[in-house]
Scaffold this motif. Structure first.
Motif, PDB file in Angstrom:
ATOM      1  N   GLY A  64      -3.304   7.934  -2.589  1.00  0.00           N
ATOM      2  CA  GLY A  64      -4.593   7.255  -2.596  1.00  0.00           C
ATOM      3  C   GLY A  64      -4.660   6.057  -1.660  1.00  0.00           C
ATOM      4  O   GLY A  64      -4.026   6.023  -0.602  1.00  0.00           O
ATOM      5  N   PHE A  65      -5.416   5.042  -2.082  1.00  0.00           N
ATOM      6  CA  PHE A  65      -5.711   3.899  -1.214  1.00  0.00           C
ATOM      7  C   PHE A  65      -5.126   2.583  -1.723  1.00  0.00           C
ATOM      8  O   PHE A  65      -5.473   1.523  -1.226  1.00  0.00           O
ATOM      9  N   TRP A  69      -5.432  -1.190   0.096  1.00  0.00           N
ATOM     10  CA  TRP A  69      -6.015  -2.396  -0.509  1.00  0.00           C
ATOM     11  C   TRP A  69      -4.982  -3.527  -0.569  1.00  0.00           C
ATOM     12  O   TRP A  69      -5.315  -4.685  -0.346  1.00  0.00           O
ATOM     13  N   VAL A 118     -12.571   4.622   3.857  1.00  0.00           N
ATOM     14  CA  VAL A 118     -11.833   4.139   2.690  1.00  0.00           C
ATOM     15  C   VAL A 118     -12.812   3.436   1.753  1.00  0.00           C
ATOM     16  O   VAL A 118     -13.441   2.444   2.137  1.00  0.00           O
ATOM     17  N   PRO A 119     -12.958   3.925   0.531  1.00  0.00           N
ATOM     18  CA  PRO A 119     -13.859   3.258  -0.413  1.00  0.00           C
ATOM     19  C   PRO A 119     -13.260   1.954  -0.915  1.00  0.00           C
ATOM     20  O   PRO A 119     -12.046   1.750  -0.849  1.00  0.00           O
ATOM     21  N   ASP A 120     -14.131   1.082  -1.431  1.00  0.00           N
ATOM     22  CA  ASP A 120     -13.589  -0.091  -2.105  1.00  0.00           C
ATOM     23  C   ASP A 120     -13.118   0.327  -3.501  1.00  0.00           C
ATOM     24  O   ASP A 120     -13.328   1.468  -3.923  1.00  0.00           O
ATOM     25  N   GLU A 121     -12.477  -0.590  -4.207  1.00  0.00           N
ATOM     26  CA  GLU A 121     -11.882  -0.240  -5.488  1.00  0.00           C
ATOM     27  C   GLU A 121     -12.936   0.186  -6.516  1.00  0.00           C
ATOM     28  O   GLU A 121     -12.700   1.081  -7.336  1.00  0.00           O
ATOM     29  N   SER A 123     -15.882   1.694  -5.860  1.00  0.00           N
ATOM     30  CA  SER A 123     -16.337   3.045  -5.515  1.00  0.00           C
ATOM     31  C   SER A 123     -15.304   4.098  -5.884  1.00  0.00           C
ATOM     32  O   SER A 123     -15.639   5.176  -6.387  1.00  0.00           O
ATOM     33  N   GLU A 124     -14.024   3.782  -5.653  1.00  0.00           N
ATOM     34  CA  GLU A 124     -12.973   4.731  -5.989  1.00  0.00           C
ATOM     35  C   GLU A 124     -12.873   4.923  -7.500  1.00  0.00           C
ATOM     36  O   GLU A 124     -12.616   6.040  -7.974  1.00  0.00           O
ATOM     37  N   ARG A 127     -15.502   7.333  -8.428  1.00  0.00           N
ATOM     38  CA  ARG A 127     -15.102   8.680  -8.023  1.00  0.00           C
ATOM     39  C   ARG A 127     -14.100   9.263  -9.003  1.00  0.00           C
ATOM     40  O   ARG A 127     -14.155  10.458  -9.331  1.00  0.00           O
ATOM     41  N   ASP A 128     -13.188   8.441  -9.501  1.00  0.00           N
ATOM     42  CA  ASP A 128     -12.224   8.906 -10.492  1.00  0.00           C
ATOM     43  C   ASP A 128     -12.928   9.363 -11.773  1.00  0.00           C
ATOM     44  O   ASP A 128     -12.554  10.380 -12.372  1.00  0.00           O
ATOM     45  N   ARG A 131     -14.569  12.691 -11.122  1.00  0.00           N
ATOM     46  CA  ARG A 131     -13.556  13.753 -11.121  1.00  0.00           C
ATOM     47  C   ARG A 131     -13.138  14.109 -12.545  1.00  0.00           C
ATOM     48  O   ARG A 131     -12.959  15.289 -12.877  1.00  0.00           O
TER      49      ARG A 131
END
Length: 210
Positions: A64-65, A69, A118-121, A123-124, A127-128, A131
């Protein structure tokens, strides 16, 4: 300013990060492997002076990202790149963490990499949740299929005109009884799974709508 930039290539795994650097003078070398832990990354960056002179990159993947970050918070500009667009030499099929890091560092310095968004935290996190909701709906569907297949095998048919998975249908399910204890246990287990998955989907949908 660009003459002083040093380019990092990071081959990132769950527990380790292989690091290579492309220097302004053309040298590209391996810096070894560090633990994929926040304190290890922070200590490693401190060895290189000003983080503003560093440009890091790694391939998008299952980690992931989080590293992106973290590097951003430490002042290091980072690109997460599309693995399918990393330049490859014809016939170069030997892959090692060290070689992959060197290739990333070299390609990053030459500007040959394509970064992904890359999304910010926040946005991620959303998304989680989406999902997880989709996973819940798939599990709910599997639970329904298991239950209906069991009913079909054991000769249980809903009344004509009764639509599946309505409140009336669920009440009908609750009234089914078997003479064989093993089938009764199977039915109750299938029902419990269906009810659990339905409650899970409802909970996730409510969270998604907030």
């Amino acid at each position: 300013m660009r003459k002083k930039l040093r380019f990092w290539g990071l081959d990132v795994h769950a527990e380790t990060i292989a690091v290579a650097i492309a220097e302004p003078d053309g040298e590209v070398r391996s810096l070894g492997t560090i633990a994929n832990r926040e304190d290890s990354v922070r200590k490693f960056i401190k060895k290189f002076g000003s983080p503003e002179q560093l440009r890091a990159c790694y391939e998008a993947g299952p980690t992931g990202f989080v590293l992106y970050w973290q590097l951003a918070q430490l002042g290091v500009e980072c690109a997460v790149v599309a693995p399918s667009l990393v330049p490859k030499k014809p016939g170069d099929r030997v892959k090692t963490d060290r070689r992959d890091a060197l290739k990333l560092a070299r390609s990053h310095r030459s500007g040959d990499l394509t970064a992904v968004w890359v999304p910010d935290e926040h946005s991620e996190a959303l998304r989680d949740l989406v999902r997880q909701r989709e996973a819940g709906k798939q599990d709910q569907l599997r639970a329904r299929h298991r239950l209906t297949k069991f009913l079909l095998r054991t000769g249980q048919r809903p009344p004509v005109g009764l639509k599946a998975w309505t409140e009336r249908y669920v009440r009908w399910l609750a009234q089914i009884r078997y003479t064989q204890p093993a089938q009764e246990v199977t039915l109750r287990d299938c029902m419990n799974e269906f009810e659990h998955m339905s409650a899970r989907v409802k909970r996730l949908e409510e969270a998604s709508s907030k």
